[in-house]
Design an enzyme around this catalytic site. Structure first.
Site, PDB file in Angstrom:
ATOM      1  N   TYR A  39      60.015 -15.762  67.134  1.00 32.36           N
ATOM      2  CA  TYR A  39      59.699 -15.609  65.704  1.00 32.36           C
ATOM      3  C   TYR A  39      60.917 -15.385  64.812  1.00 32.36           C
ATOM      4  O   TYR A  39      60.772 -15.287  63.594  1.00 32.36           O
ATOM      5  CB  TYR A  39      58.692 -14.458  65.522  1.00 32.36           C
ATOM      6  CG  TYR A  39      57.383 -14.720  66.224  1.00 32.36           C
ATOM      7  CD1 TYR A  39      56.580 -15.796  65.864  1.00 32.36           C
ATOM      8  CD2 TYR A  39      56.948 -13.913  67.286  1.00 32.36           C
ATOM      9  CE1 TYR A  39      55.384 -16.061  66.512  1.00 32.36           C
ATOM     10  CE2 TYR A  39      55.753 -14.159  67.942  1.00 32.36           C
ATOM     11  CZ  TYR A  39      54.975 -15.238  67.556  1.00 32.36           C
ATOM     12  OH  TYR A  39      53.788 -15.501  68.207  1.00 32.36           O
ATOM     13  N   HIS A  89      43.392 -18.393  65.778  1.00 33.70           N
ATOM     14  CA  HIS A  89      42.749 -19.000  66.948  1.00 33.70           C
ATOM     15  C   HIS A  89      41.398 -18.360  67.276  1.00 33.70           C
ATOM     16  O   HIS A  89      40.769 -18.743  68.247  1.00 33.70           O
ATOM     17  CB  HIS A  89      43.685 -18.870  68.162  1.00 33.70           C
ATOM     18  CG  HIS A  89      45.126 -19.119  67.825  1.00 33.70           C
ATOM     19  ND1 HIS A  89      45.581 -20.336  67.366  1.00 33.70           N
ATOM     20  CD2 HIS A  89      46.223 -18.291  67.817  1.00 33.70           C
ATOM     21  CE1 HIS A  89      46.887 -20.254  67.119  1.00 33.70           C
ATOM     22  NE2 HIS A  89      47.288 -19.028  67.383  1.00 33.70           N
ATOM     23  N   ASP A  94      35.836 -18.636  56.926  1.00 34.98           N
ATOM     24  CA  ASP A  94      34.762 -18.634  55.928  1.00 34.98           C
ATOM     25  C   ASP A  94      35.239 -18.014  54.617  1.00 34.98           C
ATOM     26  O   ASP A  94      34.900 -18.496  53.532  1.00 34.98           O
ATOM     27  CB  ASP A  94      33.536 -17.877  56.456  1.00 34.98           C
ATOM     28  CG  ASP A  94      32.779 -18.654  57.523  1.00 34.98           C
ATOM     29  OD1 ASP A  94      33.029 -19.859  57.692  1.00 34.98           O
ATOM     30  OD2 ASP A  94      31.917 -18.036  58.199  1.00 34.98           O
ATOM     31  N   HIS A 123      52.822 -21.278  60.193  1.00 35.22           N
ATOM     32  CA  HIS A 123      53.173 -20.554  61.426  1.00 35.22           C
ATOM     33  C   HIS A 123      54.668 -20.667  61.629  1.00 35.22           C
ATOM     34  O   HIS A 123      55.247 -21.749  61.463  1.00 35.22           O
ATOM     35  CB  HIS A 123      52.462 -21.152  62.643  1.00 35.22           C
ATOM     36  CG  HIS A 123      50.979 -21.097  62.501  1.00 35.22           C
ATOM     37  ND1 HIS A 123      50.264 -19.944  62.707  1.00 35.22           N
ATOM     38  CD2 HIS A 123      50.088 -22.045  62.109  1.00 35.22           C
ATOM     39  CE1 HIS A 123      48.991 -20.183  62.464  1.00 35.22           C
ATOM     40  NE2 HIS A 123      48.862 -21.440  62.097  1.00 35.22           N
TER      41      HIS A 123
END
Ligand code: DQA
Length: 150
Positions: free
Chosen positions: A26, A83, A90, A103
């Protein structure tokens, strides 16, 4: 609401640990480094950038509901909720704002469980694998699109 374009950048679970969390995946930048660059870039582009991070799905959803009437687009790195979370998808679909999914890592080059995103199907676009720069590309794309539709 004033006419200034407002864009929200949301970060999901564990992204508060950026800088020390698996830096080989990251990167070494902290979340506050990334956020302050985005706020600065927003100023250059003439938009207001608001940043928010939570480790809690429901808190992110409440935040999205609140943004519905104050912001014009959402850039989100949902972290692991990408995931797993129908509820987050929603909420993003329900607020009727353009969504940009980001990401840091290339999720498609990693474990198979990271290959599926509940969010991508309702996103305007998805950027992954370009590190923190991905947020900046998403911000520029969101501003270009919003400015074009004004
Ligand atoms: C991530 C990728 C996800 O699979 C992971 O759970 C994260 C970070 C990324 O930015 O690369 O927390 O969203």
């Amino acid at each position: 609401m004033s006419s200034k374009i407002r864009i929200a950048v949301l970060h999901g679970p564990n992204l508060n640990l950026l800088g020390t969390r698996e830096p080989e995946i990251y990167g070494k930048e902290t979340l506050s480094d990334i956020n302050s660059r985005l706020v600065d870039l927003g100023e250059v582009l003439g938009v207001e950038v608001t940043t928010f991070q939570s480790n809690h799905e429901g808190v992110l959803i409440d935040c999205l509901h609140a943004l519905r009437t104050t912001h014009h687009a959402v850039i989100i790195n949902p972290g692991g909720l990408t995931h797993t979370s129908v509820a987050l998808r929603d909420a993003l679909a329900g607020i009727s704002l353009p969504v940009y999914e980001v990401h840091l890592s290339n999720v498609h080059a990693r474990e198979e469980f990271r290959h599926h995103s509940y969010i991508s199907g309702i996103a305007v676009g998805v950027i992954c694998g370009l590190g923190a720069q991905g947020y900046e590309f998403a911000l520029k794309a969101a501003v270009t699109k919003l400015a074009g539709s004004k």
